[in-house]
Design a protein around this motif. Structure first.
Motif, short mmCIF file in Angstrom:
data_model
loop_
_atom_site.label_atom_id
_atom_site.label_comp_id
_atom_site.label_asym_id
_atom_site.label_seq_id
_atom_site.Cartn_x
_atom_site.Cartn_y
_atom_site.Cartn_z
N VAL A 29 -5.66 -4.35 -10.57
CA VAL A 29 -4.48 -3.67 -11.10
C VAL A 29 -4.61 -2.18 -10.87
O VAL A 29 -5.66 -1.58 -11.11
CB VAL A 29 -4.30 -3.95 -12.60
N ARG A 30 -3.54 -1.58 -10.37
CA ARG A 30 -3.44 -0.13 -10.30
C ARG A 30 -1.97 0.23 -10.48
O ARG A 30 -1.10 -0.64 -10.55
CB ARG A 30 -3.99 0.41 -8.97
N HIS A 31 -1.68 1.52 -10.54
CA HIS A 31 -0.31 1.97 -10.75
C HIS A 31 0.17 2.80 -9.57
O HIS A 31 -0.60 3.53 -8.94
CB HIS A 31 -0.20 2.77 -12.04
N GLU A 32 1.44 2.65 -9.26
CA GLU A 32 2.07 3.34 -8.14
C GLU A 32 3.33 4.06 -8.63
O GLU A 32 3.79 3.84 -9.76
CB GLU A 32 2.42 2.35 -7.02
N GLN A 33 3.90 4.87 -7.74
CA GLN A 33 5.05 5.70 -8.11
C GLN A 33 6.39 5.06 -7.79
O GLN A 33 7.43 5.52 -8.27
CB GLN A 33 4.94 7.07 -7.43
N ASP A 34 6.42 4.00 -6.96
CA ASP A 34 7.69 3.39 -6.61
C ASP A 34 7.42 2.07 -5.90
O ASP A 34 6.27 1.75 -5.55
CB ASP A 34 8.52 4.32 -5.70
N TRP A 35 8.48 1.31 -5.70
CA TRP A 35 8.44 0.08 -4.91
C TRP A 35 9.62 0.10 -3.94
O TRP A 35 10.72 0.40 -4.38
CB TRP A 35 8.51 -1.15 -5.81
N PRO A 36 9.39 -0.19 -2.64
CA PRO A 36 8.09 -0.38 -1.97
C PRO A 36 7.21 0.87 -2.10
O PRO A 36 7.71 1.97 -2.31
CB PRO A 36 8.48 -0.64 -0.52
N ILE A 37 5.92 0.70 -1.93
CA ILE A 37 4.97 1.78 -2.15
C ILE A 37 5.19 2.90 -1.12
O ILE A 37 5.21 2.63 0.08
CB ILE A 37 3.52 1.26 -2.06
#
Length: 598
Positions: free
Chosen positions: A385-393
């Motif tokens: 698990v990690r966190h991203e700023q948007d989807w798609p990355i």
């Protein structure tokens, strides 16, 4: 020490099997569970699925590894999968009111269950409507939810103990509600406004639930009134949309234009709680809701295992709603869809942070949480698990892998033309690429294929992506429809429905112009070679050096626990063409290796 005892008990299984081959693995696990006192959900999972997952030569390998590391699967199952929640009964201090009549604007009454704290004060409300019978408390066993949790609905035991009111109403014409007239978005509006104006309400209403109880949220938050103006019910402050399609034809009924033939949703029986003594007042039809109308805070739950029903809609909603990025979150997960809603403590904590912020007005910390919670699948019951700023990355590198000779996928386009043929009902075309370094594929995949039906004017194409480990064995993931047997991803296409919508399509996400049977068709001549671009649903998977990505193209998809695709147009042989003038490729979303790593 306790884990070691459990692991030793599990090691008795192959020894017992050699002594009493007539008994089943399930019987052995039953005996082990009794002898060792193992928590029931864990035993249930192990005894039901471990024998299925490790079959043939791989079973011997699994037992060999088990001898070297007895806790190899147990640690993952207990720590990551069965994240237990305390208690199962409604907490003390809960007021439960059953069949509360809520009068709609046309005079008809809906029956609602209301769960609220037994103390003075005004509380935020989590409200919803259900077609499945509000009194069918089906989500209790095996999920850690409280005893009066209705199917796919918010758990009143959890939310009331955290100072929320839970309101769940039967849909018009189901459960204990009255029938007749026009409901739909009118009933959603009226119920939410009723909940927001009661003496125990603080005026802030949220919605939470899965499937039909998620689709109701798309409708309520994206509502259009009779005058054609967008806007949700005034008291609706936030939605927790946990897995729900929003385009039934594309997402589940006719994926890629191929009819789904097996799924059936059982609605609740209708036994109204009150006699119907009047006719509902007619109301004008409302325009359909739109995702782009949604502007309120949203928490979207998306299960990687829900590819054949809700996942496509979850990811579409993230792309299309108008809620500012700082007020929306995408929570992807690799547990099964219902477990991912109720069982993990992280999921409940995230839901509570979200509603505390927007229904209670407290600083819960969610405003400092990055928008996308990403679960990168590694193997069954194992993910990072990690966190991203948007989807798609952001920064995703869309990479074309060209189909080539010797069943390969290649970074370079083959110069010489070739083809692979298969008989539609029993054969398939397979193409592999072996990774020489760790590679993460997260996002949307698309396949451009040059194809020809050899004996017909149409064909159905089922695309499956699989992960093959360094020993040549498939790595599967979990889902409700295919327990322990889910591949990486799926794509669907009926060739005659291959025309794309130029307004909706993106290079990495082709969108068909129409998927419904009555829409336009582009038939071909037998043997005619034409290109098609196939959308694959969406996934996040890690491949390590030595592992393979497999593209499998076939004319048939086996039925599973829930879904089937048995109304095909296939006949005879299919051909897949590549190389030379035929630029058949699989375009995959490669996430740079150092992206977001911790």
């Amino acid at each position: 020490m306790k884990k070691l005892v459990w692991a030793e008990c599990l090691l008795l299984v192959p020894l017992m099997a050699s002594v009493s081959p007539a008994q089943t693995c399930r019987q052995y696990f039953d005996a082990i569970g009794t002898a060792c006192g193992v928590p029931d959900p864990v035993v249930d999972y192990i005894k039901n699925y471990i024998p299925q997952l490790y079959s043939g030569p791989y079973r011997a390998m699994w037992w060999y590894k088990k001898l070297l590391n007895p806790a190899q699967d147990w640690d993952v199952a207990t720590v990551k999968f069965f994240d237990r929640l305390p208690g199962s009964r409604l907490p003390q201090g809960t007021i439960f009111e059953q069949n509360v009549p809520v009068t709609m604007s046309d005079g008809l009454k809906l029956a609602c269950n209301v769960f609220r704290p037994d103390k003075p004060g005004k509380f935020p409300v989590i409200a919803n409507l259900t077609p499945f019978d509000k009194d069918a408390f089906l989500q209790h066993d095996g999920f850690g939810a409280s005893e009066m949790t209705a199917f796919e609905a918010a758990d009143p035991g959890y939310w009331v103990s955290n100072d929320y009111v839970v309101v769940l109403c039967d849909n018009r014409g189901s459960g204990r509600s009255q029938t007749g007239g026009t409901g739909g978005n009118y009933d959603l509006y009226d119920t939410i406004e009723w909940a927001g104006t009661q003496s125990w309400s603080n005026g802030k209403v949220g919605m939470l639930g899965h499937s039909a109880l998620c689709m109701s949220q798309w409708n309520a938050a994206g509502m259009v009134n009779a005058a054609g103006m967008p806007g949700p019910p005034p008291h609706l402050a936030a939605i927790g949309a946990w897995g729900g399609f929003n385009d039934q034809a594309r997402d589940t009924k006719f994926p890629g234009g191929i009819p789904e033939t097996q799924f059936s949703a059982a609605m609740g029986p209708n036994k109204p709680a009150w006699p119907q003594d009047s006719t509902p007042t007619p109301r004008p039809a409302l325009p359909p809701s739109k995702l782009s109308n949604i502007k309120i805070p949203a928490l979207i739950g998306a299960c990687w295992g829900d590819k054949k029903q809700h996942l496509r809609g979850d990811l579409r909603a993230w792309r299309e709603i108008s809620t500012p990025l700082k007020y929306r979150w995408l929570y992807t997960y690799s547990e099964r869809k219902w477990q991912g809603l109720y069982t993990p403590e992280e999921a409940r904590k995230t839901q509570r942070m979200f509603f505390d912020q927007f229904l209670k007005g407290v600083d819960s910390g969610i405003m400092r949480l990055p928008p996308v919670r990403l679960a990168v699948q590694i193997k069954l019951l194992d993910w990072e698990v990690r966190h991203e700023q948007d989807w798609p990355i952001p920064g995703t590198q869309y990479t074309k892998l060209y189909l080539g000779d010797k069943a390969t996928l290649n970074l370079n386009r083959p110069g010489q033309a070739g083809e692979v043929t298969y008989e539609w009902s029993s054969g398939k075309a397979i193409f592999d690429i072996r990774f020489d370094q760790q590679t993460e594929l997260t996002g949307h995949v698309m396949a451009k294929l040059w194809v020809s039906p050899q004996n017909a004017d149409d064909m159905d194409l089922f695309v499956t992506l699989r992960k093959i480990d360094a020993f040549g064995h498939e790595v599967n993931f979990d889902s409700d429809s295919e327990p322990g047997r889910l591949p990486v991803d799926y794509g669907f296409m009926r060739l005659s429905k291959r025309a794309l919508d130029p307004k909706l399509s993106k290079p990495w996400l082709p969108e068909q112009l129409s998927v419904v049977p009555e829409g336009a068709k582009q038939k071909v001549r037998p043997g005619q070679i034409v290109p098609c671009e196939i959308q694959v649903v969406g996934s996040s998977t890690m491949f390590y050096a030595g592992e393979k990505l497999r593209l499998e193209i076939s004319g048939k998809m086996p039925d599973d626990n829930i879904f089937g695709y048995n109304d095909t147009v296939n006949t005879g042989m299919h051909a897949i063409h590549f190389g030379g003038e035929y630029d058949s490729y699989l375009m995959v979303p490669v996430v740079p290796h150092n992206k977001g790593r911790k």
